[in-house]
Design a protein around this motif. Structure first.
Motif, PDB file in Angstrom:
ATOM      1  N   ARG A 147       1.123  -1.244  -0.593  1.00 36.27           N
ATOM      2  CA  ARG A 147       0.227   0.062   0.016  1.00 36.27           C
ATOM      3  C   ARG A 147       0.831   1.378   0.251  1.00 36.27           C
ATOM      4  O   ARG A 147       0.277   2.110  -0.646  1.00 36.27           O
ATOM      5  CB  ARG A 147      -0.626  -0.099   1.088  1.00 36.27           C
ATOM      6  N   ARG A 148       2.277   1.292   0.416  1.00 34.24           N
ATOM      7  CA  ARG A 148       2.864   2.514   0.389  1.00 34.24           C
ATOM      8  C   ARG A 148       3.658   2.665  -0.617  1.00 34.24           C
ATOM      9  O   ARG A 148       3.937   3.474  -1.307  1.00 34.24           O
ATOM     10  CB  ARG A 148       3.595   2.269   1.718  1.00 34.24           C
ATOM     11  N   LEU A 149       3.507   1.444  -1.446  1.00 35.25           N
ATOM     12  CA  LEU A 149       4.603   1.520  -2.445  1.00 35.25           C
ATOM     13  C   LEU A 149       3.022   2.143  -3.650  1.00 35.25           C
ATOM     14  O   LEU A 149       3.618   3.461  -4.361  1.00 35.25           O
ATOM     15  CB  LEU A 149       4.785   0.142  -3.063  1.00 35.25           C
ATOM     16  N   ASP A 150       2.113   1.959  -3.241  1.00 38.92           N
ATOM     17  CA  ASP A 150       1.014   2.288  -4.658  1.00 38.92           C
ATOM     18  C   ASP A 150       0.974   3.698  -3.717  1.00 38.92           C
ATOM     19  O   ASP A 150       1.039   4.494  -4.742  1.00 38.92           O
ATOM     20  CB  ASP A 150      -0.335   1.877  -3.689  1.00 38.92           C
ATOM     21  N   LEU A 151       0.904   4.317  -2.614  1.00 38.10           N
ATOM     22  CA  LEU A 151       0.901   5.845  -2.275  1.00 38.10           C
ATOM     23  C   LEU A 151       2.483   7.038  -3.074  1.00 38.10           C
ATOM     24  O   LEU A 151       2.373   7.561  -3.323  1.00 38.10           O
ATOM     25  CB  LEU A 151       0.852   6.053  -1.149  1.00 38.10           C
ATOM     26  N   ALA A 152       3.680   6.109  -2.737  1.00 42.66           N
ATOM     27  CA  ALA A 152       4.660   6.592  -3.057  1.00 42.66           C
ATOM     28  C   ALA A 152       4.201   6.167  -5.394  1.00 42.66           C
ATOM     29  O   ALA A 152       4.899   8.036  -5.350  1.00 42.66           O
ATOM     30  CB  ALA A 152       5.925   5.791  -2.842  1.00 42.66           C
TER      31      ALA A 152
END
Length: 328
Positions: A147-152
């Motif tokens: 999910r954090r990669l999505d946001l990045a």
């Protein structure tokens, strides 16, 4: 991040309808939604499952045309002007589709290659606490890391408008707090953020304005404080009220109930009711195990609408439009 100025609302939705199917089998998921998101503000779109919030968000994203009504993002049609709008927006969907064999850093570099002026990949990794996972393949990431990669990727192009569909799903409390800080930073730089969330605490923490959808319509809209202003505060404690005076007679009490061994008081003046309750308990040497007192919250408004207890209210008038720039 750089900053640019974009006059007028970043998002305008007027009379939006979206239907699926046709004829007798048609289903109207969005039924006349109006919504404005100004530069430098965060608007949270809430609703129970099936309320229509994702269907509305997909039209704003340009993934589908409206059945009727008008949508403008940065003054442009998100479908007809998709190339320009997409360049200036960041979109976080509920699910991602990254190649499993790429590493985190390779994924971001691939994403950056599609953009005109992306941020440095190292900065994006640092912002989302992914620097230590840069060489890990996507298939090995936890749900929260993915999910954090999505946001990045969403923020890599320094967007003016950010659309976030359930941005903290699967995140632990520390990561969720980090995302909140990033969203607050986007607002401070003039970005507009429209997000959907099931975490009411998230909406209260982040949103300048909250719109609650029910059965395809926005039924309440305003600041979190405005939405909770007409709802009672609550006081709860475990057990019955044995040894206490009639609780309904305490100052400002609107309702008293007992459910599964817990007594609940609804109060129009939390301080007055709580003071009287504690005084009565002290005078009679009565313990109140598990005592909890809460001011009116967004949760109480949401649950009242979801249960049908509170009818749809007239929309709150739009606030005066603030001035300010937008990031990107």
């Amino acid at each position: 991040m750089s900053t640019r100025t974009s006059p007028g609302p970043h998002i305008e939705v007027r009379g939006l309808h979206r239907s699926y199917g046709s004829g007798a089998d048609a289903f109207e998921a969005v039924r006349g939604v109006d919504l404005v998101v100004e530069p430098g503000t965060v608007v949270a779109l809430l609703g129970t499952n099936g309320a229509g919030k994702t269907s509305a968000l997909e039209v704003v994203e340009g993934l589908a045309p409206p059945s009727s009504g008008e949508v403008r993002v940065l003054g442009l049609d998100p479908v007809a002007d998709r190339a320009e709008v997409r360049r200036r927006t960041g979109v976080l969907l509920q699910t991602s589709g990254f190649p499993a064999d790429l590493t985190v850093a390779e994924t971001l570099r691939m994403w950056a290659a599609t953009m005109t002026a992306p941020r440095p990949v190292a900065d994006a990794l640092a912002d989302l606490d992914l620097a230590g996972r840069a060489d890990v393949r996507v298939r090995a990431l936890s749900g929260g890391e993915l999910r954090r990669l999505d946001l990045a990727c969403t923020l890599l192009g320094e967007p003016e408008v950010v659309l976030l569909d359930e941005p903290t799903t699967g995140l632990d409390p520390e990561s969720r707090r980090r995302v909140w800080e990033l969203v607050a930073g986007l607002r401070d730089r003039g970005c507009s953020v429209l997000l959907t969330t099931h975490h009411l605490e998230e909406a209260e923490e982040l949103a300048d304005r909250v719109a609650i959808m029910h059965a395809g319509r926005i039924v309440r809209e305003g600041t979190p404080a405005e939405l909770g202003a007409d709802r009672p505060a609550t006081i709860r404690f475990e057990g019955a009220a044995a040894g206490l005076p009639d609780l309904a007679g305490l100052p400002a009490v609107a309702r008293v109930g007992t459910d599964h061994g817990t007594t609940t008081l609804e109060s129009r003046d939390l301080q007055a009711t709580l003071t009287a309750l504690l005084t009565a308990a002290a005078d009679r040497d009565v313990r109140l195990p598990g005592l909890e007192a809460r001011s009116a919250s967004l949760e109480s408004v949401f649950l009242a609408i979801a249960s049908g207890e509170e009818p749809a209210a007239a929309p709150t008038p739009e606030p005066a439009r603030p001035t300010g720039g937008a990031a990107r």
